[in-house]
Write a protein that holds these residues in place. Structure first.
Motif: not given
Lengths: 529, 396
Positions: A99-113, A244-254
């Motif tokens: 749940y925590t990671l899901h919530e976090l995912g929503k936030i980090i997927n919406s940022t490109l910074d 770590s995957n979520q962060l990596a993915q979000a960074m890659d997206n950014a």
């Protein structure tokens, strides 16, 4: 009625005393007898009692074993419950993590910074994932050592140490070489070196997981706990991997977004440059086209005057006004006359094209009967068709069909198209004029049963001076301007023209004319003279 | 309204700021004004001195009472790693706070010391209603502390409270007393005045299996059960070796399966948590166990524990009679939090359902609970409980 054991014993003892002390044989005998009976009774009673006790003993044993069985069952219940609770706790933890990671995912997927991304690594987040302290390192382009992007619960000295160790330490090299997690905990197997690590970082156990972006290790997460009773489980490591995957993915997206934006911006600039260049070139072309039209127009004008003179003098000569003309001379003069006519026609066509292009032709748009025009054109061609044994069929409505057009120009269109058809249709063939009136427009066609046009020529047939390379054209002269002129006239009427053809079967020119009065703008444009 | 309360909480990482934020929120929720007493319950993760300094930076003069916890409770639900502050002001409520030090050495003495301190500090001759206390949950004999208090205030005088905890670390706990932070101590407050107090306590655990007789014990250490090392009972039931049980604190596992002491005429057994196992296989409990007592292993379920919470709230509610509860204290055993897991909020929910959704609730997860027994023959005498939820409502 049963006698009490004690009573029997008392009586027995009395009798025994009587037997011993009373010195009378009868008394002794009777006493002895009674004593014997009593003893027999007592023996019976004791056996009975013994049976009773044995029965009770068995019942008690049964009860005891049932009780023990119950206790055994209680043990099973407790062990099952223990297992259940452990599973429940694990499940709860997992659910909380997800749940925590899901919530976090929503936030980090919406940022490109990227900076904003790492700002999401907060203490509550780490606590929810079951850890207490963390450091997140990232390998950034142009840096020798990884950069610490987020830190919770560690000091500058600890950050520096980890940065140094990450580059060189043997213990944790697998994290960076093979992308596996590394765990260290304080247990009975702990080595002095490990103990030194744990104490330095102020944790009882820690785990390092890599951050992998497209198969390259882009950084790592170091997470530790200080509670000696809590053991980092595989589930905890899994959750950290997800993070770590979520962060990596979000960074890659950014990063991708930044690259995309950059190339998009570059493209935008280039498109603007090209557009400017093209506009410039177009302007140049339009200027050159006008120069060409002006030139053609001027040349045609200049040619027409001497041509008229030539034709005039040839007429005077052939009329014999300047003296008798021999037969041979008359023949040559006729040729001059004929060629002059052809030349004048060519010059006139050229002039018309130039004028239409320049918007200078005087279209006299008015409402006129298309059926009437077509009938008079058919009459005009009658002698020729008779001569060449070609049938000219008119398939047009009985009642007049009205269009807004310049009658003389529309006549020209028909003359050109029918003339063309005549040229390519052998004797015995048919030329058909077809008309279909629709509310908005009239569809017209001129079809023949001639030799047809090769597909490669179809697309170029309306070009100026283009002449299809065939036997007939080789024999019969033409300017190559007729169809070009036709197209210009139809387009000036806001109509369309196209051709369909099949080699050996015939050709069909289709065109449309609007039935409505052209808008003011269109009329004005056409009529600018 | 003559009792005004406000509750605030904070999870700020910085201890001073967390204390100040929570106090600020509590004060503003109360609607400002004077504060007569402040209760403060906080996770052990804070620097407690800084935390209390933060609280007092906002509410400087009111007495402060509280302790470290294994989870905080407010009207909003359960929380962790946070601090919650209750600010109370009342014209009718009289409070006197007390401190007793050195519970490890002399639990009874510390209890007496605290009770005397509180009695002396209570102004006027108002009616005494209840004593609320927060002793160190890891040291001393919890039952002796209660005895100490009873010797000063009266054997049948109701005592409620919860033992200070430390987020399941079992290292040390902290007690707050005004601007000071203590360890190895007990703090408490005597509540008196023209008020109503309702108390309810239940656990919902059920006895299971064969009773065993305590054949050798000393205070809170059960040495022998049925003539065998006491830890054998858990070896039997868990199927683990004593060495394994020693490996991690017994409490982590035994809290789920505590020992139950049968008490005549009481609806429920009194529960004793086994905190540790020593080398000889003795069980070190969170409360005294007398020789000759009959002991059974207890099993809890979420449903029965929740039903018990509801019952405790109802008992407290009906004890209030016509008075409206202005604040409800909830001291719930850390084992309950563990048993409930994600459902922990339900326990607070059923309390609010009983007293009304708007009733403010504050409390914490404890290492032991104090509450009087209900049955007539015990004359309302207070016992030390484990695995129990204690509901204490105060109103007028």
């Amino acid at each position: 009625m049963r006698l009490d054991t004690w009573a029997i014993l008392t009586i027995g003892a009395g009798l025994f005393a009587a037997i011993v002390f009373v010195d009378h044989i009868v008394v002794k005998l009777i006493g002895g007898l009674i004593l014997l009976v009593l003893l027999a009774y007592l023996g019976e009673m004791m056996r009975e009692e013994h049976n009773e006790i044995a029965k009770m003993q068995r019942a008690l044993d049964k009860l005891r074993s049932a009780y023990s069985e119950l206790d055994e069952q209680a043990k099973i219940i407790i062990r099952t419950d223990l297992e259940l609770n452990k599973t429940q706790e694990k499940l709860d933890k997992k659910l909380t993590d997800l749940y925590t990671l899901h919530e976090l995912g929503k936030i980090i997927n919406s940022t490109l910074d990227i900076e904003h991304l790492f700002a999401q690594i907060t203490e509550p987040l780490i606590l929810k994932l079951g850890f207490e302290k963390t450091m997140v390192f990232l390998n950034e382009a142009g840096q020798n050592a990884p950069t610490c992007k987020a830190v919770i619960g560690f000091n500058a000295e600890q950050i520096e140490r980890l940065k140094k160790e990450a580059a060189s330490n043997e213990l944790i090299k697998n994290v960076f070489h093979h992308g596996t997690s590394f765990i260290m905990k304080r247990d009975e197997n702990v080595t002095p070196e490990q103990l030194q690590w744990l104490e330095f970082f102020g944790v009882t156990s820690f785990v390092i997981v890599p951050m992998i972006v497209k198969e390259t290790i882009d950084g790592f997460i170091f997470a530790g706990i200080t509670n000696p009773y809590y053991h980092i489980s595989q589930d905890d490591i899994d959750s950290l991997f997800i993070l770590s995957n979520q962060l990596a993915q979000a960074m890659d997206n950014a990063r991708l977004y930044l690259e995309l934006k950059k190339s998009h911006d570059e493209l935008e600039v280039r498109v603007q440059e090209r557009t400017k260049e093209l506009a410039e070139a177009n302007k140049q072309l339009m200027k050159m086209n006008k120069m060409k039209s002006d030139f053609v127009s001027a040349v045609s004008h200049e040619l027409r005057t001497p041509l008229t003179s030539i034709k005039g003098y040839a007429s005077i000569l052939s009329a014999g006004r300047l003296g008798a003309v021999s037969e041979v001379q008359a023949e040559k003069l006729n040729k001059i006359n004929h060629h002059s006519d052809e030349l004048i026609k060519l010059v006139n066509d050229l002039l018309d094209i130039a004028r239409i292009e320049a918007g200078k032709i005087g279209m006299n748009i008015k409402q006129c009967s298309l059926t009437e025009i077509m009938r008079s054109i058919a009459d005009l061609f009658y002698p020729q068709t008779e001569e060449r044994s070609v049938a000219l069929k008119l398939e047009i409505p009985e009642q007049p069909v009205m269009v807004w057009a310049d009658p003389s120009q529309i006549s020209r269109v028909f003359i050109n198209l029918i003339g063309n058809a005549m040229k390519f249709t052998p004797a015995g063939g048919t030329i058909t004029l077809l008309m279909q009136a629709e509310p908005e427009l009239v569809r017209l066609s001129v079809s023949d049963t001639g030799i047809g046009i090769n597909p490669v020529d179809v697309s170029r047939i309306f070009d100026e001076f283009y002449r299809v390379d065939n036997q007939i054209n080789a024999e019969k002269k033409g300017t190559g301007l007729g169809l070009s002129l036709v197209k210009k006239i139809i387009e000036a009427h806001k109509g369309k023209i196209w051709v369909t053809s099949e080699v050996g079967k015939g050709t069909m020119f289709h065109f449309t004319l609007p039935t409505q009065k052209p808008e003011d703008g269109a009329t004005a444009h056409i009529s600018i003279g | 309204m003559s009792i005004a309360v406000g509750i605030g909480s904070s999870k700020d990482l910085e201890s001073f700021a967390a204390g100040a934020f929570a106090a600020e929120k509590a004060l503003s929720q109360k609607g400002g004004g004077d504060v007569d007493i402040v209760f403060c319950f906080a996770s052990v993760r804070f620097d407690h001195r800084q935390l209390i300094r933060g609280v007092r930076s906002i509410i400087p003069s009111a007495p402060v009472l509280g302790c470290s916890t294994a989870g905080e409770i407010t009207s909003d639900g359960p929380d962790e790693k946070s601090v919650c502050v209750l600010a109370v002001s009342s014209k009718k409520l009289r409070t006197g706070i007390g401190l007793g030090r050195g519970v490890r050495e002399n639990s009874r003495g510390a209890g007496q010391e605290m009770a005397r301190d509180a009695v002396v500090k209570t102004r006027g001759g108002a009616t005494r209603h209840c004593f609320m206390m927060f002793p160190d949950g890891l040291n001393g004999n919890g039952v002796d502390i209660i005895r100490g208090v009873q010797e000063v205030i009266g054997t049948s005088f109701p005592i409620v409270g919860g033992c200070a905890a430390d987020d399941f670390l079992f290292r040390k706990t902290f007690q707050y007393y005004d601007e000071s932070v203590y360890e190895d101590s007990v703090v408490g407050v005597l509540l008196s005045g023209d008020i109503s107090v309702g108390i309810g306590a239940r656990h919902g655990w059920h006895p299971l299996g064969k009773p065993r007789i305590v054949t050798e014990a000393q205070h809170n250490v059960i040495k022998m059960l049925d003539g065998k090392p006491a830890a054998r009972i858990y070896e039997d039931y868990f199927g683990k070796r004593v060495a394994d049980l020693r490996d991690e604190p017994m409490a982590r596992m035994a809290v789920m399966y505590p020992l139950g002491l049968t008490i005549p005429q009481e609806e429920e057994c009194i529960i004793r948590n086994a905190l540790r196992v020593d080398k000889s296989g003795a069980l070190i409990c969170a409360g005294e166990v007398p020789i000759g007592a009959e002991i059974r292993v207890m099993l809890g379920s979420k449903e029965s524990a929740l039903k018990a919470a509801k019952k405790a709230a109802e008992v407290a509610f009906s004890a209030m009679r016509t008075a409206k509860a202005e604040i409800v204290f909830l001291f719930s055993s850390v084992s309950r939090k563990r048993l409930f897991g994600r459902m922990a909020a339900e326990e607070i929910k059923v309390t609010k359902q009983t007293f009304g959704e708007q009733t403010p609730v504050i409390g914490f997860y404890t290492y032991g609970e104090q509450a009087p027994l209900g049955a007539q023959i015990h004359l309302g005498q207070t016992f030390l409980h484990n695995e129990t939820v204690v509901v204490c409502a105060i109103g007028e």
